[in-house]
Write a protein that holds these residues in place. Structure first.
Motif, PDB file in Angstrom:
ATOM      1  N   LEU A  72      36.871  45.377  27.733  1.00  0.00           N
ATOM      2  CA  LEU A  72      37.863  44.674  28.338  1.00  0.00           C
ATOM      3  C   LEU A  72      37.495  43.613  29.159  1.00  0.00           C
ATOM      4  O   LEU A  72      38.183  42.508  28.887  1.00  0.00           O
ATOM      5  CB  LEU A  72      38.728  45.745  29.178  1.00  0.00           C
ATOM      6  CG  LEU A  72      40.213  45.148  29.628  1.00  0.00           C
ATOM      7  CD1 LEU A  72      41.204  44.753  28.713  1.00  0.00           C
ATOM      8  CD2 LEU A  72      40.993  46.368  30.370  1.00  0.00           C
ATOM      9  N   SER A  73      36.580  43.618  30.038  1.00  0.00           N
ATOM     10  CA  SER A  73      36.461  42.375  30.906  1.00  0.00           C
ATOM     11  C   SER A  73      35.785  41.450  29.963  1.00  0.00           C
ATOM     12  O   SER A  73      36.289  40.306  30.146  1.00  0.00           O
ATOM     13  CB  SER A  73      35.371  42.834  32.137  1.00  0.00           C
ATOM     14  OG  SER A  73      35.713  43.799  32.860  1.00  0.00           O
ATOM     15  N   SER A  74      34.918  41.697  29.044  1.00  0.00           N
ATOM     16  CA  SER A  74      34.389  40.643  28.016  1.00  0.00           C
ATOM     17  C   SER A  74      35.471  39.938  27.420  1.00  0.00           C
ATOM     18  O   SER A  74      35.731  38.596  27.136  1.00  0.00           O
ATOM     19  CB  SER A  74      33.524  41.291  27.136  1.00  0.00           C
ATOM     20  OG  SER A  74      32.214  41.698  28.129  1.00  0.00           O
ATOM     21  N   LEU A  87      46.947  32.013  34.109  1.00  0.00           N
ATOM     22  CA  LEU A  87      47.110  33.249  34.845  1.00  0.00           C
ATOM     23  C   LEU A  87      46.942  34.624  34.116  1.00  0.00           C
ATOM     24  O   LEU A  87      47.035  34.699  33.086  1.00  0.00           O
ATOM     25  CB  LEU A  87      48.477  33.182  35.553  1.00  0.00           C
ATOM     26  CG  LEU A  87      48.922  34.370  36.579  1.00  0.00           C
ATOM     27  CD1 LEU A  87      49.582  33.769  37.801  1.00  0.00           C
ATOM     28  CD2 LEU A  87      49.783  35.218  35.823  1.00  0.00           C
ATOM     29  N   LEU A  88      46.146  35.786  34.946  1.00  0.00           N
ATOM     30  CA  LEU A  88      46.134  36.782  34.073  1.00  0.00           C
ATOM     31  C   LEU A  88      47.131  37.983  34.867  1.00  0.00           C
ATOM     32  O   LEU A  88      47.143  38.117  36.206  1.00  0.00           O
ATOM     33  CB  LEU A  88      44.834  37.408  34.254  1.00  0.00           C
ATOM     34  CG  LEU A  88      44.476  38.781  33.590  1.00  0.00           C
ATOM     35  CD1 LEU A  88      44.542  38.486  31.941  1.00  0.00           C
ATOM     36  CD2 LEU A  88      43.066  39.317  33.788  1.00  0.00           C
ATOM     37  N   HIS A  89      47.939  38.679  34.164  1.00  0.00           N
ATOM     38  CA  HIS A  89      48.873  39.576  34.746  1.00  0.00           C
ATOM     39  C   HIS A  89      48.466  41.120  34.255  1.00  0.00           C
ATOM     40  O   HIS A  89      48.579  41.338  32.891  1.00  0.00           O
ATOM     41  CB  HIS A  89      50.348  39.300  34.474  1.00  0.00           C
ATOM     42  CG  HIS A  89      51.263  40.198  35.429  1.00  0.00           C
ATOM     43  ND1 HIS A  89      52.687  39.917  35.231  1.00  0.00           N
ATOM     44  CD2 HIS A  89      51.155  41.325  36.078  1.00  0.00           C
ATOM     45  CE1 HIS A  89      53.290  40.929  36.072  1.00  0.00           C
ATOM     46  NE2 HIS A  89      52.302  41.665  36.406  1.00  0.00           N
ATOM     47  N   VAL A  90      47.894  41.779  34.994  1.00  0.00           N
ATOM     48  CA  VAL A  90      47.637  43.266  34.482  1.00  0.00           C
ATOM     49  C   VAL A  90      48.539  44.244  35.050  1.00  0.00           C
ATOM     50  O   VAL A  90      49.012  44.307  36.320  1.00  0.00           O
ATOM     51  CB  VAL A  90      46.033  43.662  35.064  1.00  0.00           C
ATOM     52  CG1 VAL A  90      44.990  42.678  34.593  1.00  0.00           C
ATOM     53  CG2 VAL A  90      45.945  43.745  36.544  1.00  0.00           C
ATOM     54  N   HIS A  91      48.880  45.370  34.230  1.00  0.00           N
ATOM     55  CA  HIS A  91      49.887  46.190  34.356  1.00  0.00           C
ATOM     56  C   HIS A  91      49.264  47.547  34.395  1.00  0.00           C
ATOM     57  O   HIS A  91      48.501  47.876  33.518  1.00  0.00           O
ATOM     58  CB  HIS A  91      51.019  46.284  33.570  1.00  0.00           C
ATOM     59  CG  HIS A  91      51.894  45.096  33.338  1.00  0.00           C
ATOM     60  ND1 HIS A  91      53.102  44.894  34.115  1.00  0.00           N
ATOM     61  CD2 HIS A  91      51.428  43.761  33.078  1.00  0.00           C
ATOM     62  CE1 HIS A  91      53.636  43.847  34.111  1.00  0.00           C
ATOM     63  NE2 HIS A  91      52.713  43.076  33.429  1.00  0.00           N
ATOM     64  N   SER A  98      40.259  46.563  37.943  1.00  0.00           N
ATOM     65  CA  SER A  98      39.038  46.505  38.178  1.00  0.00           C
ATOM     66  C   SER A  98      38.362  45.543  37.019  1.00  0.00           C
ATOM     67  O   SER A  98      37.354  44.671  37.364  1.00  0.00           O
ATOM     68  CB  SER A  98      38.263  47.606  38.696  1.00  0.00           C
ATOM     69  OG  SER A  98      38.711  48.671  37.305  1.00  0.00           O
ATOM     70  N   ALA A  99      38.789  45.641  35.819  1.00  0.00           N
ATOM     71  CA  ALA A  99      38.268  44.939  34.763  1.00  0.00           C
ATOM     72  C   ALA A  99      38.377  43.428  35.068  1.00  0.00           C
ATOM     73  O   ALA A  99      37.604  42.615  34.796  1.00  0.00           O
ATOM     74  CB  ALA A  99      38.747  45.355  33.351  1.00  0.00           C
ATOM     75  N   ALA A 100      39.994  43.302  35.757  1.00  0.00           N
ATOM     76  CA  ALA A 100      40.201  41.862  35.768  1.00  0.00           C
ATOM     77  C   ALA A 100      39.313  41.195  36.980  1.00  0.00           C
ATOM     78  O   ALA A 100      38.949  40.236  36.893  1.00  0.00           O
ATOM     79  CB  ALA A 100      41.529  41.800  36.261  1.00  0.00           C
TER      80      ALA A 100
END
Ligand code: GMT
Length: 375
Positions: A72-74, A87-91, A98-100
């Motif tokens: 996921l991080s990659s 921008l990155l929005h994680v839900h 943590s991946a973000a």
């Protein structure tokens, strides 16, 4: 603006909310990139501003547990760099926050700064997240997000109680597209379900233990003693077969239908007279809000964020967890006469309108705007 959205692509409320948010942002002209392991269930129509990037996890035979978070991080790094995201929005914090964090650090080493917004949804804090196996990583990665939002005041308060969070958590309530859910009932469908004009009760969830679906069956049994009624179960999950067995043992099978997962839940809600949510905890209860948008009053427990949407005695009733007797009585009170039911329906609808998509999505845009000067 170019926004990355990371979420669970399944029927759960957090994935549904994230997908609806992405669709609404795309309609407003933003470019939205979903990063998930499969196509989100509500991402079912073409929109020129929406892109979908699948996270592929290697199934190399050495792995007993494929390293999803690394993949996921990659993928985040790849999409953010190549699609020039702002921008990155994680839900849902686990494992998205943590991946973000890792993706953000990798990109920083390449000279790119990517703001990360983390939205907390409930069980990522109150149930799974607080477990020792996850807690240190969850707390750390939440604190490392540029900004944190919670879907209710209750979840914000719980998060501060459970973790040492040193940042402000902003409450942005979940939303519903009232126009989509406020549908005319399909008469033929109503007749199939309730041929003698019985009242229709609905429960929708993922049938996990926390939902207490057994209570829904018991409440229905109480209602049936006074009112002719039918019960529809929407969704699927671990406790579905227990509910089915209970229905058989209590001689209620003819009046209870299990519809399974439904993409068009608004068609079901359109014929509903009462929505029942018996959960031990709900940070918000998106399914209850969707029901209200379909003019359906809600009988729910009084836990978590539910009192923030369901007004006791106005849009439905709030009862103690497991108090079947009171819930049965309150259901009958709502359903017994047509005039009372009509009032509850109208007030539920009025309440849903306060949480309409057009009122809430601008709050996310305003928040993004604080981190990006590109709107
Ligand atoms: O309720 C679930 O088990 C699914 C879960 C999820 O993450 O998808 O739902 C949580 O997030 C929803 C959307 O914000 C909320 O409406 C639900 O109340 C919340 N569930 C719990 O807190 C148990």
């Amino acid at each position: 603006m170019r926004i990355g959205i990371v979420c669970y692509p399944t029927f759960g409320g957090s994935g549904v909310l994230a997908t609806e948010l992405g669709k609404a942002l795309a309609d407003k002209g933003h470019q939205v990139h979903f990063i998930t392991y499969q196509q989100p269930v509500r991402l079912n129509e073409f929109n020129a501003n929406i892109f979908y990037h699948e996270v592929r996890v290697s199934n190399y035979p050495l792995f007993d547990y494929p390293p999803y978070e690394t993949a996921l991080s990659s993928t985040m790094v790849d999409v953010i760099a190549n699609e020039h995201l702002d921008l990155l929005h994680v839900h849902y914090a686990i494992p998205h926050a943590s991946a973000a964090y890792l993706a953000k650090k990798i990109l920083a080493s390449q000279g790119k700064n990517i703001p990360v917004v983390t939205t907390l949804h409930g069980t990522d804090i109150t149930l799974v997240g607080r477990d020792k196996t996850f807690a240190p990583v969850v707390a750390f990665s939440i604190n490392e997000s540029n900004t944190i939002t919670a879907v209710s005041q209750n979840l914000r308060d719980e998060t501060y109680k459970i973790f040492d969070i040193r940042k402000e958590i902003e409450v942005i309530h979940n939303f519903v597209d009232v126009k989509r859910f406020h549908k005319k009932p399909i008469d033929a469908f109503r007749k199939v379900i309730a041929p003698d004009n019985e009242r229709i009760l609905v429960h929708a969830s993922n049938f996990r233990g926390i939902k207490r679906v057994q209570d829904v069956v018991k409440i229905f049994s109480e209602v049936k003693k006074k009112i002719s009624a039918k019960l529809l179960f929407v969704g699927d999950g671990p406790d579905r077969s227990m509910a089915e067995n209970m229905a058989r043992e209590m001689n209620l099978s003819d009046d209870i239908r299990f519809l399974g997962r439904q993409e068009q839940i608004e068609e079901v809600l359109a014929i509903a007279d009462l929505f029942i949510l018996t959960s031990e905890y709900e940070s918000f209860g998106l399914s209850a809000l969707e029901a209200m948008a379909a003019e359906t009053p809600v009988l729910s427990t009084n836990v978590g964020g539910l009192p923030e949407i369901n007004e006791d005695g106005i849009t439905g009733y709030l009862c103690n967890v497991g108090d079947i007797e009171t819930m049965g009585k309150k259901a009958i009170e709502i359903l017994e006469d047509g005039e009372t039911l009509k009032k509850f329906k109208a007030r539920a609808f009025a309440q849903a309108k306060k949480f309409d998509i057009h009122n809430i999505v601008p709050k996310y845009e305003a928040l993004y705007n604080r981190f990006c000067k590109c709107l």
